[in-house]
Design an enzyme around this catalytic site. Structure first.
Site, PDB file in Angstrom:
ATOM      1  N   SER A 169     -23.846   1.802  -3.746  1.00 45.57           N
ATOM      2  CA  SER A 169     -24.978   0.987  -4.187  1.00 45.57           C
ATOM      3  C   SER A 169     -26.111   1.880  -4.708  1.00 45.57           C
ATOM      4  CB  SER A 169     -25.426   0.073  -3.045  1.00 45.57           C
ATOM      5  OG  SER A 169     -26.286  -0.937  -3.495  1.00 45.57           O
ATOM      6  N   ASP A 264     -18.803  -9.116  -6.789  1.00 49.48           N
ATOM      7  CA  ASP A 264     -20.093  -8.467  -6.603  1.00 49.48           C
ATOM      8  C   ASP A 264     -20.945  -8.721  -7.839  1.00 49.48           C
ATOM      9  OD1 ASP A 264     -22.196  -6.824  -5.824  1.00 49.48           O
ATOM     10  OD2 ASP A 264     -21.072  -4.951  -6.006  1.00 49.48           O
ATOM     11  N   HIS A 294     -19.801  -6.508  -2.282  1.00 46.89           N
ATOM     12  CA  HIS A 294     -20.729  -5.420  -2.025  1.00 46.89           C
ATOM     13  C   HIS A 294     -20.695  -5.031  -0.541  1.00 46.89           C
ATOM     14  CE1 HIS A 294     -23.925  -3.103  -3.921  1.00 46.89           C
ATOM     15  NE2 HIS A 294     -24.557  -3.121  -2.766  1.00 46.89           N
TER      16      HIS A 294
END
Length: 321
Positions: A169, A264, A294
């Site tokens: 991320s 995601d 995610h």
């Protein structure tokens, strides 16, 4: 290939990932239902929510912490050695959390999994969080840690010529931006490879991703991602390629492994990045994990798709390092 069949929201998730989302969602209510919504409280809640997912997993031969001076204050790093070997390849790992939360403690198991599976040392970096420390503070801290690891490699049991960098991320964003900075400052050979897990590489999201995967049945919403960017960037940072790396010239980067969850709001960003890297002549291996969303790597204790993603990345690291 991506599954385009219309299904009820959440029905397309791996069962373990679906349970992970449900359990963490319930834990957020338990730990933070009555607290004022502040960044500090959010971080404290996140640490509690993620704590059960850190338990178990590989046992390290040694785990050592250091404090590394940087232009923006000292940064804690944690060095995992899976077997006690010396002169080992290493993965410098940058945790996610929207630049706002999480730590090397919430990502402790992820780093131990990589260390054990790939047979490498892993160096976790506890960079400063936003909004107190906005761009480029965290990036400059991470860059400083890369130079520290290379300079102190012998003391850390690490081979300075076999370094990788990775993250998830926001950590994937910082990893790619670090590689861009190293290339542009004449240190492009410092990293052998990158491992980028469900990264935030651009501010704009795919409308299709948001429509399909932006609801509460999935881990990350469009509103949350917009909030994270707003906490990280100021002024004209949104056009700076070191903050938003899909804006960058991507030539002369090390080979890249892209871990892309199917479900995601950031999925399309990774696929666009893959195409642009290949156009720039950069070798990539990109795998879309069906039923993943995610943060799914944190669910490795109960998720088959997370297990496979770790195995794939470990094989890539062994090959490249």
């Amino acid at each position: 290939m991506l599954n385009t069949t219309s299904t009820p929201a959440g029905a397309d998730l791996d069962p373990g990932v679906r349970d992970f989302i449900r359990i963490t969602g319930e834990a957020y209510v338990t730990h933070g239902g009555d607290l004022e919504k502040t960044a500090v409280n959010a971080r404290q809640i996140a640490e509690k929510v993620r704590a059960p997912w850190v338990a178990g997993g590989p046992v390290m031969f040694s785990t050592v912490e250091q404090s590394v001076p940087t232009p923006h204050g000292a940064v804690r790093i944690r060095v995992y050695n899976p077997d006690g070997g010396a002169n080992k390849p290493a993965l410098i790992y940058i945790h996610g959390g929207g630049w706002v939360m999480f730590s090397i403690d919430t990502h402790d198991r992820i780093m131990r999994e990589y260390a054990a599976r790939a047979g490498v040392c892993v160096v976790g970096v506890d960079y400063s969080l936003s909004p107190e420390a906005r761009f480029p503070v965290a990036l400059e801290q991470v860059i400083t840690v890369v130079h520290h690891v290379r300079d102190q490699a012998a003391l850390l049991g690490i081979d300075p010529d076999r370094l990788a960098m990775g993250g998830d991320s926001a950590g994937a964003n910082l990893s790619l931006s670090t590689a861009l900075h190293l290339r542009d400052t004449g240190n492009g050979k410092a990293l052998r490879t990158l491992v980028l897990n469900y990264g935030a590489f651009a501010i704009d999201l795919s409308a299709d991703d948001v429509r399909k995967y932006g609801g509460p049945q999935y881990m990350l919403t469009a509103e949350e991602m917009a909030y994270f960017w707003s906490q990280y960037l100021t002024g004209s940072d949104d056009v700076n390629p070191l903050a938003v790396p899909l804006l960058a010239d991507l030539h002369d980067l090390p080979p890249v492994f892209l871990c892309v969850p199917q479900c995601d709001v950031l999925t399309t960003q990774s696929l666009i990045l893959d195409g642009r890297l290949q156009t720039a002549g950069v070798e990539t291996r990109t795998i879309v994990y069906e039923g993943a969303t995610h943060s799914f790597l944190e669910a490795v204790s109960i998720s088959e798709v997370a297990e496979k993603a770790f195995s794939d990345a470990a094989a890539w690291l062994r090959e490249r390092l």
